[in-house]
Design an enzyme around this catalytic site. Structure first.
Site, PDB file in Angstrom:
ATOM      1  N   GLU A 148      -2.464 -13.142   2.826  1.00  0.00           N
ATOM      2  CA  GLU A 148      -1.426 -13.044   3.655  1.00  0.00           C
ATOM      3  C   GLU A 148      -1.959 -12.932   5.242  1.00  0.00           C
ATOM      4  OE1 GLU A 148       1.346  -9.843   2.931  1.00  0.00           O
ATOM      5  OE2 GLU A 148       1.258 -10.368   0.720  1.00  0.00           O
ATOM      6  N   ASP A 175      13.919 -11.200  18.797  1.00  0.00           N
ATOM      7  CA  ASP A 175      14.525 -11.157  17.575  1.00  0.00           C
ATOM      8  C   ASP A 175      15.744 -12.073  17.641  1.00  0.00           C
ATOM      9  OD1 ASP A 175      15.174 -10.166  15.148  1.00  0.00           O
ATOM     10  OD2 ASP A 175      17.150  -9.315  16.276  1.00  0.00           O
ATOM     11  N   ASP A 230      11.350 -12.537  11.427  1.00  0.00           N
ATOM     12  CA  ASP A 230      11.780 -14.071  11.900  1.00  0.00           C
ATOM     13  C   ASP A 230      11.140 -14.317  12.828  1.00  0.00           C
ATOM     14  OD1 ASP A 230      13.515 -11.628  12.373  1.00  0.00           O
ATOM     15  OD2 ASP A 230      14.319 -12.901  14.220  1.00  0.00           O
ATOM     16  N   PRO A 244       0.796  -1.209  -0.067  1.00  0.00           N
ATOM     17  CA  PRO A 244       0.058   0.068   0.011  1.00  0.00           C
ATOM     18  C   PRO A 244       0.801   1.147   0.000  1.00  0.00           C
ATOM     19  CG  PRO A 244      -0.769  -1.627   1.525  1.00  0.00           C
ATOM     20  CD  PRO A 244       0.274  -2.131   0.980  1.00  0.00           C
ATOM     21  N   ALA A 245       2.053   1.213   0.675  1.00  0.00           N
ATOM     22  CA  ALA A 245       2.964   2.202   0.299  1.00  0.00           C
ATOM     23  C   ALA A 245       3.648   2.851  -0.844  1.00  0.00           C
ATOM     24  CB  ALA A 245       3.792   2.303   1.788  1.00  0.00           C
ATOM     25  N   GLU A 271      -1.115  -6.232  -3.118  1.00  0.00           N
ATOM     26  CA  GLU A 271      -1.793  -5.242  -2.196  1.00  0.00           C
ATOM     27  C   GLU A 271      -1.833  -3.747  -3.020  1.00  0.00           C
ATOM     28  OE1 GLU A 271       0.603  -5.046   1.310  1.00  0.00           O
ATOM     29  OE2 GLU A 271      -0.775  -6.742   2.126  1.00  0.00           O
TER      30      GLU A 271
HETATM   31 CA    CA Z   1      14.538  -9.531  13.078  1.00  0.00          CA
END
Ligand code: CA
Length: 652
Positions: free
Chosen positions: A291, A300, A397, A141-142, A188
């Protein structure tokens, strides 16, 4: 309710030897000791459980390997198939390389990458959803930038180029033996696509012309494949209505209206169901979620920050656990199964894990070399504002179905378990941290229960046991913060305690306006109100303001009765500044049961010189009603002033 709603076969267009395939012929590992999965009723046999796995080759190029639940190294597409995934989605960018051949990253997802993934998917009995972005890098969308080679084309030339490109890619995929089940024309495309924008004159006409060109190519090369048009932000209901309307008005030939659904951005599942259900019924289309994803951990693993999860906690109804991730999948699938025309759900990039290095520097080298991060520095020439500034690793991730070492998570089993369910004994899956603000002079009472999210995603209060706490030491330690550990439902519970000098007054700094306070002018005068002016406030933005305006003397009271307060000792203070007071009588006062029992005098002098009046040693008996206030009387007709920061604290 329409012919399309009948379970239409999702045929393939492969020229290779026809594969006799149904989802049931893949051996699935449909058992789990720990994963709670409530059966999705009425799920069609051919319901699509898809996975976008576009980055896999770029990760493998850097040494990443994937392992099944038993720890055996395995082709990741085989692991996915064994876990009930029956469709693979792959994005294609026209030319994700700079002039020196360096990849932009995000998997360097060119046609070659798609062919490799398509072959591996086909070999494992899964069909391919080919996802054309019609850009050289991310389209969402961006941003919907046209490929470099198409940048200066007029709309007719660009449509022809898009048609020929689509046709050529699909022919090459088909000739490589890839079983193409669906083709997505644009990604999208929220009112923009391939450099065209709906906000420009004739924008939708151009966008739909491009879509129609792509669709035409699909029909010619893969007559049995479904044409998918894909949007994001279903929470913007009127936008979706306009998308459906424009596709219809301009006669775009498509089969599936697809939506992204990220629970942390895209509204409720009830809304998704209603929006997609309306489109399906109105235009006689199939619908799907192209999605979706959710984090299994807040951590992370690749030294590059993640989109969600950093702040920990419980977000949008699911905890950041494998069970939370599985429950999200289950709820999205159930929602789509229950929409007339719903054909499937794709999870986004559940295979995109850490690049495999031991440090940021090692990973950065891999992202740059193989394109296994979301963007490399080479993408700056094409996308200077986003990739050029923020290029780096993987931001999802923690939303994968494989851990940082490539081993399949227990939560991956959810896909195979949805059809029959897997009910294990319900227990706590996540505990919400507790926070307490305690008066230095008051009692410290730790909660006896904490909030828990259970395996079945129900929210419950469960008993907690805290470690021994030295309450006296905490009180003696003054203003400070403590973390208390405990145990609830077999898990660690945490209680954060802030020891403060507790203020028993509501709205003590007038930031909530008049709330809690009563002003009473003995004589009427011009200005007496809460003023929003940070420079005239002792703390915060607001304070109580008065001004005589040359008309009369000033005389008023401002007070608050405390809603409920225990017996004990207290002190009260309030601050004032002002000027032009003439003869003044100003004092803080304390009333018990309506009678003034104590006062403390103060004054006004000049601008910004604050004076604090303090009443010490207020003694309250059980049941006493306490009122605190300030009395102001000034003979000067232009008297003015500001009152702020009323404090009522307990005293030892
Ligand atoms: Ca990461």
């Amino acid at each position: 309710m329409t012919p399309l709603m009948l379970a239409a076969p999702l045929a393939s267009c492969s020229q290779a030897k026809s594969v006799d395939w149904t989802p049931n012929k893949i051996k699935t590992d449909a058992s789990s000791q720990s994963l709670y999965v409530k059966k999705v009723e009425n799920m069609p046999k051919d319901f699509i459980l898809g996975m976008d796995a576009s980055c896999v080759p770029s990760l493998e190029a850097g040494g990443v390997r994937y392992y099944d639940h038993e720890g055996n190294e395995q082709d990741v597409y085989k692991i996915l198939a064994q876990n009930g995934i029956n469709y693979i989605r792959v994005r294609i960018w026209n030319d994700p390389y700079d002039k020196n051949g360096n990849g932009y990253g995000g998997g360097n997802c060119d046609l070659e990458n798609a062919i490799e993934i398509g072959k591996r998917a086909t070999a494992n009995g899964m069909k391919l959803l080919v996802n054309f972005h019609y850009s050289d890098f991310w389209a969402d969308p961006a941003k919907q930038m046209a490929p470099k080679a198409w940048k200066d084309m007029d709309i007719d030339t660009k449509s022809q180029a898009l048609y020929e490109y689509t046709k050529s890619c699909l022919e090459q995929l088909r000739d490589a033996g890839v079983e193409i089940g669906m083709v997505q024309v644009g990604n999208e495309t929220n009112g923009a696509m391939c450099g065209e924008d709906a906000s420009a004159l004739g924008g939708w006409k151009k966008i739909t012309q491009l879509m129609s060109a792509g669709s035409k190519a699909v029909r010619e090369v893969c007559p049995d494949a479904l044409v998918v048009i894909h949007f994001a932000n279903p929470e913007k209901v009127t936008n979706y209505e306009s998308y459906g309307k424009n596709l219809d008005y301009y006669g775009v030939d498509y089969d599936v209206f697809a939506s992204s659904y990220y629970p942390f951005w895209h509204g409720t599942l009830e809304n998704l169901s209603s929006v997609l259900g309306d489109i399906a019924a109105k235009y006689e289309k199939r619908i799907m979620v192209a999605e979706t994803s959710f984090a299994y951990t807040a951590e992370d693993s690749d030294f590059y920050g993640n989109t969600i999860g950093q702040d920990g906690g419980i977000v949008k109804d699911y905890p950041f656990t494998e069970q939370g991730q599985a429950n999200l999948v289950r709820d999205v699938v159930k929602t789509v199964v229950n929409i007339e025309g719903g054909i499937g759900v794709f999870y986004w990039e559940g295979t995109w894990i850490a690049a495999g290095g031991e440090s940021y520097e090692e990973n950065l080298a891999l992202w740059e070399k193989n394109g296994s991060g979301w963007a490399s520095s080479y993408a700056a020439e094409y996308d200077p504002d986003d990739a050029g500034k923020w290029y780096g690793g993987c931001a999802v991730d923690n939303q994968a179905f494989f851990d940082a070492n490539g081993k399949a998570l227990e939560s991956l089993k959810v896909f195979a378990l949805l059809r029959e369910g897997n009910v294990v004994v319900n227990r706590a899956d996540a505990i919400e941290d507790t926070s307490l603000v305690c008066d230095l002079n008051g009692e410290i009472v730790l909660p006896t229960t904490v909030h828990a999210v259970m395996l079945d995603n129900s929210k419950q209060e469960i008993p907690v046991e805290w470690q021994d706490v030295d309450v006296e030491a905490m009180k003696a330690g003054g203003v400070a913060k403590y973390t208390i550990e405990g145990s609830a439902g077999g898990m660690q519970a945490l209680c954060y305690i802030s020891m403060v000098e507790y203020n028993y007054l509501e709205n003590w700094s007038f930031e909530q306006g008049n709330t809690g306070w009563t002003a009473k002018a003995e004589k009427s005068f011009d200005e007496l109100f809460v003023e929003d002016k940070v420079t005239d406030s002792l703390t915060g933005n607001k304070h109580y303001h008065f001004w005589g305006a040359g008309q009369d003397v000033v005389e008023f009271t401002l007070e608050q009765t405390v809603a409920s307060i225990k017996s004990g000792k207290y002190k009260y203070s309030i601050s004032i500044m002002g000027g032009d007071g003439g003869e003044t009588e100003i004092y803080a006062y304390v009333k018990i049961n309506g009678e003034i029992v104590q006062t403390a005098p103060t004054q006004i002098t000049v601008y910004n010189e604050w004076h604090t009046a303090t009443v010490e040693n207020i003694v309250l008996a059980e049941g006493d009603v306490l009122t605190v206030g300030i009395y102001v009387k000034c003979s000067g007709p232009n008297a003015w002033g500001k009152i702020d920061d009323a404090l009522l604290n307990s005293v030892k």
